[in-house]
Write a protein that holds these residues in place. Sequence first.
Motif, PDB file in Angstrom:
ATOM      1  N   ARG A   1       0.838  -1.200   0.000  1.00 31.71           N
ATOM      2  CA  ARG A   1       0.000   0.000   0.000  1.00 31.71           C
ATOM      3  C   ARG A   1       0.871   1.249   0.000  1.00 31.71           C
ATOM      4  NH1 ARG A   1      -5.476   1.094   1.096  1.00 31.71           N
ATOM      5  NH2 ARG A   1      -5.761   3.283   0.511  1.00 31.71           N
ATOM      6  N   LEU A   2       1.918   1.253   0.802  1.00 31.12           N
ATOM      7  CA  LEU A   2       2.832   2.391   0.820  1.00 31.12           C
ATOM      8  C   LEU A   2       3.535   2.568  -0.517  1.00 31.12           C
ATOM      9  CD1 LEU A   2       4.622   2.146   4.290  1.00 31.12           C
ATOM     10  CD2 LEU A   2       3.405   4.149   3.411  1.00 31.12           C
ATOM     11  N   ARG A   3       3.884   1.475  -1.124  1.00 30.21           N
ATOM     12  CA  ARG A   3       4.622   1.530  -2.387  1.00 30.21           C
ATOM     13  C   ARG A   3       3.744   1.997  -3.544  1.00 30.21           C
ATOM     14  NH1 ARG A   3       5.720  -3.438  -2.438  1.00 30.21           N
ATOM     15  NH2 ARG A   3       7.646  -3.268  -1.233  1.00 30.21           N
ATOM     16  N   ASP A   4       2.484   1.570  -3.534  1.00 26.89           N
ATOM     17  CA  ASP A   4       1.638   1.755  -4.713  1.00 26.89           C
ATOM     18  C   ASP A   4       0.690   2.940  -4.624  1.00 26.89           C
ATOM     19  OD1 ASP A   4       2.838  -0.561  -5.625  1.00 26.89           O
ATOM     20  OD2 ASP A   4       1.201  -1.868  -4.958  1.00 26.89           O
ATOM     21  N   ASP A   5       0.405   3.427  -3.446  1.00 26.11           N
ATOM     22  CA  ASP A   5      -0.579   4.503  -3.287  1.00 26.11           C
ATOM     23  C   ASP A   5       0.148   5.842  -3.261  1.00 26.11           C
ATOM     24  OD1 ASP A   5      -2.596   6.266  -2.624  1.00 26.11           O
ATOM     25  OD2 ASP A   5      -3.451   4.991  -1.059  1.00 26.11           O
ATOM     26  N   ALA A   6       0.158   6.510  -4.392  1.00 27.50           N
ATOM     27  CA  ALA A   6       0.903   7.764  -4.518  1.00 27.50           C
ATOM     28  C   ALA A   6       0.291   8.901  -3.718  1.00 27.50           C
ATOM     29  CB  ALA A   6       0.993   8.165  -5.986  1.00 27.50           C
ATOM     30  N   ARG A   7      -0.933   8.717  -3.229  1.00 26.49           N
ATOM     31  CA  ARG A   7      -1.535   9.763  -2.391  1.00 26.49           C
ATOM     32  C   ARG A   7      -0.825   9.877  -1.043  1.00 26.49           C
ATOM     33  NH1 ARG A   7      -7.029   8.402  -0.759  1.00 26.49           N
ATOM     34  NH2 ARG A   7      -6.016   6.388  -0.435  1.00 26.49           N
ATOM     35  N   ILE A   8      -0.266   8.766  -0.562  1.00 24.71           N
ATOM     36  CA  ILE A   8       0.324   8.745   0.779  1.00 24.71           C
ATOM     37  C   ILE A   8       1.658   9.490   0.763  1.00 24.71           C
ATOM     38  CG2 ILE A   8       1.244   7.300   2.632  1.00 24.71           C
ATOM     39  CD1 ILE A   8      -0.676   5.077   1.635  1.00 24.71           C
ATOM     40  N   GLY A   9       1.737  10.550   1.556  1.00 24.44           N
ATOM     41  CA  GLY A   9       2.965  11.328   1.648  1.00 24.44           C
ATOM     42  C   GLY A   9       3.514  11.448   3.046  1.00 24.44           C
ATOM     43  N   ILE A  10       2.795  10.858   4.022  1.00 22.30           N
ATOM     44  CA  ILE A  10       3.248  10.863   5.412  1.00 22.30           C
ATOM     45  C   ILE A  10       3.018   9.472   5.987  1.00 22.30           C
ATOM     46  CG2 ILE A  10       2.959  11.855   7.718  1.00 22.30           C
ATOM     47  CD1 ILE A  10       1.835  14.378   6.381  1.00 22.30           C
ATOM     48  N   LEU A  11       4.043   8.922   6.617  1.00 23.71           N
ATOM     49  CA  LEU A  11       3.950   7.650   7.328  1.00 23.71           C
ATOM     50  C   LEU A  11       4.151   7.917   8.811  1.00 23.71           C
ATOM     51  CD1 LEU A  11       4.019   4.525   7.748  1.00 23.71           C
ATOM     52  CD2 LEU A  11       6.472   4.644   7.214  1.00 23.71           C
ATOM     53  N   VAL A  12       3.221   7.461   9.638  1.00 16.29           N
ATOM     54  CA  VAL A  12       3.392   7.503  11.087  1.00 16.29           C
ATOM     55  C   VAL A  12       3.575   6.068  11.572  1.00 16.29           C
ATOM     56  CG1 VAL A  12       2.417   8.169  13.312  1.00 16.29           C
ATOM     57  CG2 VAL A  12       1.988   9.587  11.294  1.00 16.29           C
ATOM     58  N   ASN A  13       4.806   5.730  11.907  1.00 20.47           N
ATOM     59  CA  ASN A  13       5.171   4.402  12.387  1.00 20.47           C
ATOM     60  C   ASN A  13       4.950   4.370  13.900  1.00 20.47           C
ATOM     61  OD1 ASN A  13       6.102   2.255  10.735  1.00 20.47           O
ATOM     62  ND2 ASN A  13       7.945   3.395  10.200  1.00 20.47           N
TER      63      ASN A  13
ATOM     64  N   ARG B   1       9.908   5.724  -2.080  1.00 20.63           N
ATOM     65  CA  ARG B   1       8.947   6.441  -2.925  1.00 20.63           C
ATOM     66  C   ARG B   1       8.971   7.936  -2.653  1.00 20.63           C
ATOM     67  NH1 ARG B   1       3.958   8.020  -2.656  1.00 20.63           N
ATOM     68  NH2 ARG B   1       3.335   6.803  -0.837  1.00 20.63           N
ATOM     69  N   PHE B   2       9.085   8.325  -1.386  1.00 21.94           N
ATOM     70  CA  PHE B   2       9.119   9.753  -1.055  1.00 21.94           C
ATOM     71  C   PHE B   2      10.346  10.419  -1.672  1.00 21.94           C
ATOM     72  CE2 PHE B   2       6.690   9.090   3.240  1.00 21.94           C
ATOM     73  CZ  PHE B   2       5.565   8.682   2.538  1.00 21.94           C
ATOM     74  N   ALA B   3      11.504   9.739  -1.598  1.00 28.27           N
ATOM     75  CA  ALA B   3      12.721  10.319  -2.164  1.00 28.27           C
ATOM     76  C   ALA B   3      12.594  10.484  -3.675  1.00 28.27           C
ATOM     77  CB  ALA B   3      13.921   9.439  -1.827  1.00 28.27           C
ATOM     78  N   ALA B   4      11.962   9.510  -4.326  1.00 25.12           N
ATOM     79  CA  ALA B   4      11.760   9.619  -5.767  1.00 25.12           C
ATOM     80  C   ALA B   4      10.850  10.794  -6.112  1.00 25.12           C
ATOM     81  CB  ALA B   4      11.169   8.320  -6.304  1.00 25.12           C
TER      82      ALA B   4
ATOM     83  N   ASN C   1      17.010  10.784   8.770  1.00 24.21           N
ATOM     84  CA  ASN C   1      16.769  12.207   8.535  1.00 24.21           C
ATOM     85  C   ASN C   1      17.972  12.854   7.850  1.00 24.21           C
ATOM     86  OD1 ASN C   1      14.935  14.494   8.853  1.00 24.21           O
ATOM     87  ND2 ASN C   1      16.487  15.308  10.249  1.00 24.21           N
ATOM     88  N   LEU C   2      19.171  12.502   8.305  1.00 23.68           N
ATOM     89  CA  LEU C   2      20.375  13.037   7.667  1.00 23.68           C
ATOM     90  C   LEU C   2      20.508  12.528   6.232  1.00 23.68           C
ATOM     91  CD1 LEU C   2      22.870  12.630  10.643  1.00 23.68           C
ATOM     92  CD2 LEU C   2      21.978  14.787   9.728  1.00 23.68           C
ATOM     93  N   GLU C   3      20.179  11.267   6.031  1.00 23.57           N
ATOM     94  CA  GLU C   3      20.329  10.657   4.712  1.00 23.57           C
ATOM     95  C   GLU C   3      19.298  11.174   3.710  1.00 23.57           C
ATOM     96  OE1 GLU C   3      20.155   6.138   2.778  1.00 23.57           O
ATOM     97  OE2 GLU C   3      20.243   6.408   4.958  1.00 23.57           O
ATOM     98  N   LEU C   4      18.078  11.391   4.178  1.00 22.58           N
ATOM     99  CA  LEU C   4      16.970  11.688   3.271  1.00 22.58           C
ATOM    100  C   LEU C   4      16.648  13.164   3.135  1.00 22.58           C
ATOM    101  CD1 LEU C   4      14.594   8.781   4.348  1.00 22.58           C
ATOM    102  CD2 LEU C   4      15.968   8.908   2.261  1.00 22.58           C
ATOM    103  N   ALA C   5      17.081  13.986   4.086  1.00 24.35           N
ATOM    104  CA  ALA C   5      16.760  15.416   4.008  1.00 24.35           C
ATOM    105  C   ALA C   5      17.196  16.041   2.681  1.00 24.35           C
ATOM    106  CB  ALA C   5      17.378  16.162   5.188  1.00 24.35           C
TER     107      ALA C   5
END
Length: 266
Positions: free
Chosen positions: A80-92, A131-134, A173-177
């Motif tokens: 779902r995270l991979r395929d649903d482009a609407r999702i832009g925030i993940l709360v783990n 997906r977010f980085a892409a 956070n350091l890697e993806l910012a």
Amino acid sequence: MTPSTSSARPAVLITGASAGIGAAYAERFARRGHDLVLVARDQQRLDASAARLRETCRVQVDVLRADLTQAADLAAVEARLRDDARIGILVNNAGAPQAGGILQQTAEGIDQLVALNTTALTRLAAVAAARFAAAGQGAIVNIGSILGLWPEFGVSIYAATKAYVQLLSQGLNLELAPKGVYVQAVLPAGTRTEIWGRAGVDISTMPDLMDVGELVDAALVGFDRREAVTIPPLADAGHWAALEAARQALLADLHQAHAADRYRGA
């Protein structure tokens, strides 16, 4: 499902969303106008929460029943995270407590705790990060605990999983910012949720617990400020700054080629 007015805002996928911190995050993000994907094991609670939020906040709410310690369920949430482009925030947020000390643990219990608190969280973060980085944007919120800083508390396995969550979040956070992705570690102290009961603790004996709504409201202030680490009960932010400064000083004092003099010639 009612028509959404929130298409300009990213949808939010929240694990452990049927109660406690996860349910509070769902309500707060829905109030902000975000569509939601709620993940938890309890289908009945998920359906009830979704119906209420659709009615009160007029957002789209999907539910995904999943036990994140089970391979097939975890894979479904990853998809779902991979395929649903609407999702832009993940709360783990999903997590398990530890009842008793190390001598009271079973092999199965340890596997379940580590699988939920670290493995599932990491796999979901990795899928979201890719997906977010892409896309050049997105946010991941990982719920840790101040117990990750507190080995003296006596729940060493749980505390170790939360220390892992903190370090993972800071590193991500350091890697993806630079790629436009924000990662926040939230470190609650004692919070009034059902997790205490699952750990065999009588909540009535603990008067100094934070209300879950107050916790999430504070965490969202840190989210809006783009803090890497948010500690809602911390009164003096200088203490965290001092800890980070001491850690950096320690790293600067590590000389890898030789043992320190205090370990030589004994």
